[in-house]
Design a protein around this motif. Structure first.
Motif, short mmCIF file in Angstrom:
data_model
loop_
_atom_site.label_atom_id
_atom_site.label_comp_id
_atom_site.label_asym_id
_atom_site.label_seq_id
_atom_site.Cartn_x
_atom_site.Cartn_y
_atom_site.Cartn_z
N VAL A 92 0.84 -1.21 0.00
CA VAL A 92 0.00 0.00 0.00
C VAL A 92 0.87 1.25 0.00
CG1 VAL A 92 -1.64 1.37 1.36
CG2 VAL A 92 -2.00 -1.09 1.08
N GLY A 93 1.97 1.23 0.76
CA GLY A 93 2.80 2.42 0.91
C GLY A 93 3.14 3.14 -0.39
N PRO A 94 3.70 2.48 -1.40
CA PRO A 94 4.11 3.17 -2.62
C PRO A 94 2.96 3.71 -3.47
CG PRO A 94 5.26 1.07 -2.37
CD PRO A 94 4.15 1.08 -1.38
N VAL A 95 1.75 3.19 -3.29
CA VAL A 95 0.64 3.64 -4.14
C VAL A 95 -0.23 4.69 -3.45
CG1 VAL A 95 0.59 1.45 -5.36
CG2 VAL A 95 -0.97 1.81 -3.43
N LEU A 96 0.07 5.00 -2.20
CA LEU A 96 -0.72 5.97 -1.45
C LEU A 96 -0.01 7.31 -1.43
CD1 LEU A 96 -3.29 6.35 0.29
CD2 LEU A 96 -1.91 5.77 2.29
N GLN A 97 -0.71 8.35 -1.86
CA GLN A 97 -0.15 9.69 -1.87
C GLN A 97 0.21 10.13 -0.45
OE1 GLN A 97 -2.58 12.67 -3.81
NE2 GLN A 97 -1.75 14.31 -2.53
N SER A 98 1.26 10.91 -0.33
CA SER A 98 1.62 11.46 0.97
C SER A 98 0.45 12.24 1.55
CB SER A 98 2.84 12.38 0.83
OG SER A 98 3.17 12.95 2.09
N GLY A 99 0.09 11.92 2.78
CA GLY A 99 -1.07 12.56 3.40
C GLY A 99 -2.37 11.83 3.14
N GLY A 100 -2.31 10.78 2.30
CA GLY A 100 -3.51 10.01 1.98
C GLY A 100 -3.92 9.10 3.12
N LEU A 101 -5.11 8.52 3.01
CA LEU A 101 -5.65 7.68 4.06
C LEU A 101 -5.74 6.21 3.62
CD1 LEU A 101 -8.63 9.82 5.47
CD2 LEU A 101 -6.25 9.74 6.24
N PHE A 102 -5.42 5.35 4.56
CA PHE A 102 -5.59 3.91 4.40
C PHE A 102 -6.59 3.48 5.47
CE2 PHE A 102 -3.36 -0.46 5.03
CZ PHE A 102 -4.32 -1.09 4.26
N ILE A 103 -7.75 2.99 5.04
CA ILE A 103 -8.83 2.66 5.97
C ILE A 103 -9.18 1.18 5.81
CG2 ILE A 103 -11.23 3.12 6.61
CD1 ILE A 103 -10.86 5.96 5.56
N PHE A 104 -9.10 0.46 6.92
CA PHE A 104 -9.46 -0.96 6.89
C PHE A 104 -10.04 -1.34 8.25
CE2 PHE A 104 -5.05 -0.66 8.26
CZ PHE A 104 -4.95 -1.57 9.31
N ASP A 105 -10.69 -2.49 8.29
CA ASP A 105 -11.28 -2.97 9.53
C ASP A 105 -10.93 -4.43 9.77
OD1 ASP A 105 -14.31 -4.51 8.88
OD2 ASP A 105 -13.19 -3.55 7.28
N ILE A 106 -11.01 -4.84 11.03
CA ILE A 106 -10.78 -6.24 11.38
C ILE A 106 -11.84 -6.69 12.39
CG2 ILE A 106 -8.28 -6.07 11.03
CD1 ILE A 106 -8.07 -6.34 14.16
N ASN A 107 -12.05 -7.99 12.42
CA ASN A 107 -12.73 -8.60 13.55
C ASN A 107 -11.69 -8.83 14.63
OD1 ASN A 107 -15.45 -8.96 12.67
ND2 ASN A 107 -14.79 -10.64 11.36
N THR A 108 -11.93 -8.34 15.83
CA THR A 108 -11.00 -8.56 16.93
C THR A 108 -11.15 -9.99 17.47
OG1 THR A 108 -12.60 -7.85 18.59
CG2 THR A 108 -11.21 -6.14 17.59
N LYS A 109 -10.28 -10.33 18.42
CA LYS A 109 -10.40 -11.63 19.07
C LYS A 109 -11.76 -11.76 19.73
CE LYS A 109 -8.10 -14.75 22.29
NZ LYS A 109 -6.88 -14.99 23.10
N LYS A 110 -12.24 -10.69 20.34
CA LYS A 110 -13.54 -10.71 21.00
C LYS A 110 -14.64 -10.95 19.98
CE LYS A 110 -16.39 -8.13 24.29
NZ LYS A 110 -16.45 -6.94 25.18
N GLY A 111 -14.52 -10.31 18.82
CA GLY A 111 -15.53 -10.48 17.77
C GLY A 111 -15.53 -11.89 17.21
N LEU A 112 -14.33 -12.42 16.96
CA LEU A 112 -14.24 -13.76 16.37
C LEU A 112 -14.67 -14.85 17.34
CD1 LEU A 112 -10.89 -13.42 14.39
CD2 LEU A 112 -13.20 -13.53 13.45
N SER A 113 -14.51 -14.60 18.63
CA SER A 113 -14.90 -15.60 19.62
C SER A 113 -16.42 -15.83 19.62
CB SER A 113 -14.44 -15.18 21.01
OG SER A 113 -15.14 -14.03 21.46
#
Length: 253
Positions: free
Chosen positions: A132-153
């Motif tokens: 992701v680093g090389p394709v993201l403009q300086s100052g740009g945003l990288f937004i992602f989500d995960i299921n936590t351990k609590k969520g997966l349990s």
């Protein structure tokens, strides 16, 4: 990572679109109010699935690239956004989100609906961040989500869902001590334009990742900022990510 089959791609399009439909305006609102978002209207959506999140941004005047490992997901994404593909505003490419290279710069990169959890380990996670680093403009945003351990349990259990077009049986299993969960999904989906149904089977694997370790990897790779947020309000940082079932990361390059 997993590359879903043809019938499951159709099932995914029928059942799981609402998550992206509700999330996309929230991400756009956050991004357009950032400095880069005022000038760079381009998005790269990793693990783009059937292209639902991308559709929202295209309708708002963005240019977009979607990347997914499943050729069948890519086919749906292209067909769902065919007008924009034909006029050069969108493209969808087959690729692995844990290791990819593109010759463009984007203001916004997304990877949603806990697709990050599909990585098998931290090395694949880091590989994604390095890509992701090389394709993201300086100052740009990288937004992602995960299921936590609590969520997966909470995955353990059996669930069914049905309509005229689809029937799904889900069996979720959380493996305590193995740091993973998986859902076995089987069912039938109506063949488009027909009264016939196609059977599908998929097993969706989710790895448990520690939110603090993820944040540290991002900082070690040069991200300037990263905070945790919830689906309901991406603008507000939270302090207890491991107490949540699903957490969003808002990282700035």
């Amino acid at each position: 990572m997993q590359a879903y089959g043809k019938a499951f791609a159709q099932a995914y399009a029928l059942r799981w679109a609402p998550f992206a439909q509700k999330l996309a305006p929230k991400i756009e609102n956050l991004y357009q109010n950032s400095p880069v978002g005022k000038t760079n209207r381009s998005i790269l959506d990793l693990c783009c699935g059937t292209g639902v999140l991308v559709s929202h941004f295209l309708s708002c005047g963005y240019t977009a690239t979607g990347l997914d490992l499943s050729e069948y997901m890519i086919e749906y994404a292209r067909n769902n956004n065919l007008e924009y593909v034909q006029n050069g505003k969108a493209k969808f490419v087959k690729g692995d989100a844990s290791h990819f290279s593109l010759n463009e710069k984007y203001g916004l990169v997304t990877c949603t609906y806990d697709a990050i959890n599909h990585f098998a380990d931290y090395s694949m996670l880091e590989g994604c961040f390095r890509s992701v680093g090389p394709v993201l403009q300086s100052g740009g945003l990288f937004i992602f989500d995960i299921n936590t351990k609590k969520g997966l349990s909470r995955w353990s259990g059996v669930h069914t869902d049905s309509s005229d077009d689809i029937f799904i049986l889900e069996k979720g299993i959380y493996e305590e001590g193995m740091e993973r969960a998986y859902t076995q999904m089987s069912g039938f989906v109506r063949v488009e334009g027909s009264e016939l149904y196609t059977r599908f089977e998929e097993t969706v694997y989710n790895t448990v990742f520690d939110t603090g370790k993820i944040q540290k990897i991002l900082f070690d790779l040069g991200w300037r900022k990263c905070y945790f947020a919830l689906f309901e309000n991406l603008e507000n940082a939270i302090n207890d990510p491991e107490e949540q079932g699903r957490v969003f990361f808002i990282a700035e390059k």
